[in-house]
Design a protein around this motif. Structure first.
Motif, PDB file in Angstrom:
ATOM      1  N   TYR A   5       0.800  -1.207   0.000  1.00 59.35           N
ATOM      2  CA  TYR A   5       0.000   0.000   0.000  1.00 59.35           C
ATOM      3  C   TYR A   5       0.842   1.270   0.000  1.00 59.35           C
ATOM      4  O   TYR A   5       0.803   2.033  -0.935  1.00 59.35           O
ATOM      5  CB  TYR A   5      -0.957   0.015   1.206  1.00 59.35           C
ATOM      6  N   ASP A   7       0.246   3.687   2.224  1.00 60.54           N
ATOM      7  CA  ASP A   7      -0.727   4.710   2.618  1.00 60.54           C
ATOM      8  C   ASP A   7      -0.308   5.412   3.910  1.00 60.54           C
ATOM      9  O   ASP A   7       0.051   4.739   4.882  1.00 60.54           O
ATOM     10  CB  ASP A   7      -2.106   4.080   2.860  1.00 60.54           C
ATOM     11  N   ILE A   9      -0.766   6.904   7.489  1.00 64.76           N
ATOM     12  CA  ILE A   9      -1.686   6.545   8.564  1.00 64.76           C
ATOM     13  C   ILE A   9      -1.377   7.381   9.795  1.00 64.76           C
ATOM     14  O   ILE A   9      -0.284   7.923   9.927  1.00 64.76           O
ATOM     15  CB  ILE A   9      -1.618   5.034   8.920  1.00 64.76           C
ATOM     16  N   TRP A  23      -6.555   3.690   9.514  1.00 63.74           N
ATOM     17  CA  TRP A  23      -6.292   3.440   8.098  1.00 63.74           C
ATOM     18  C   TRP A  23      -7.631   3.407   7.382  1.00 63.74           C
ATOM     19  O   TRP A  23      -8.534   2.677   7.788  1.00 63.74           O
ATOM     20  CB  TRP A  23      -5.535   2.126   7.926  1.00 63.74           C
ATOM     21  N   ARG A  24      -7.755   4.220   6.365  1.00 65.96           N
ATOM     22  CA  ARG A  24      -8.980   4.306   5.572  1.00 65.96           C
ATOM     23  C   ARG A  24     -10.202   4.539   6.458  1.00 65.96           C
ATOM     24  O   ARG A  24     -11.205   3.843   6.359  1.00 65.96           O
ATOM     25  CB  ARG A  24      -9.135   3.081   4.692  1.00 65.96           C
ATOM     26  N   TYR A  28      -7.856   0.744  14.079  1.00 65.36           N
ATOM     27  CA  TYR A  28      -7.352  -0.616  14.284  1.00 65.36           C
ATOM     28  C   TYR A  28      -6.641  -0.683  15.628  1.00 65.36           C
ATOM     29  O   TYR A  28      -5.763   0.142  15.904  1.00 65.36           O
ATOM     30  CB  TYR A  28      -6.350  -1.002  13.185  1.00 65.36           C
ATOM     31  N   TYR A  70      -0.385  -6.519   9.646  1.00 69.54           N
ATOM     32  CA  TYR A  70      -0.073  -5.256   8.976  1.00 69.54           C
ATOM     33  C   TYR A  70       1.379  -4.881   9.240  1.00 69.54           C
ATOM     34  O   TYR A  70       1.897  -5.113  10.319  1.00 69.54           O
ATOM     35  CB  TYR A  70      -0.987  -4.139   9.493  1.00 69.54           C
ATOM     36  N   LEU A  72       3.789  -1.698   9.469  1.00 67.14           N
ATOM     37  CA  LEU A  72       3.786  -0.255   9.641  1.00 67.14           C
ATOM     38  C   LEU A  72       5.220   0.251   9.577  1.00 67.14           C
ATOM     39  O   LEU A  72       6.146  -0.432  10.026  1.00 67.14           O
ATOM     40  CB  LEU A  72       3.191   0.120  10.998  1.00 67.14           C
ATOM     41  N   LEU A  83       1.305   2.714   6.243  1.00 69.77           N
ATOM     42  CA  LEU A  83       0.942   1.299   6.237  1.00 69.77           C
ATOM     43  C   LEU A  83       1.531   0.755   4.953  1.00 69.77           C
ATOM     44  O   LEU A  83       1.166   1.181   3.861  1.00 69.77           O
ATOM     45  CB  LEU A  83      -0.570   1.099   6.251  1.00 69.77           C
TER      46      LEU A  83
END
Length: 89
Positions: A5, A7, A9, A23-24, A28, A70, A72, A83
């Protein structure tokens, strides 16, 4: 199977370790830290005042019932979290 990804975070930490992240638009909760490692920046990109490191954590986390793994990353130079990879169940 994992997906890459990269992305940005938002991450909350305790004693330097991630305990939860967004995330999104989902929060989490980190259930377990599986692994942690540090990668130094390339020597030709190092600034004498800030050598810069990338700190990685592989964690088990969930936004509810669905547990996933995940990866990170925290970049000490830019002080930002990403992420990097997700293995969602």
């Amino acid at each position: 199977m994992s997906r890459l990804y990269g992305d940005p975070i938002e991450v909350w930490t305790r004693e330097g370790e991630p305990i939860q992240f967004v995330w999104r638009d989902r929060l989490y909760a980190v259930r377990r830290i599986i692994d942690h490692w540090v990668v130094a920046r390339e020597w030709w990109k190092v600034d004498d005042d800030d050598p810069g490191e990338r700190r990685f954590w592989r964690v088990e986390a969930s936004p509810g019932q669905r547990l996933g793994t995940y990866e990170l990353r925290f970049d000490t130079t830019g002080a930002g979290w990403l992420l990097v990879r997700a293995w969602e169940c």
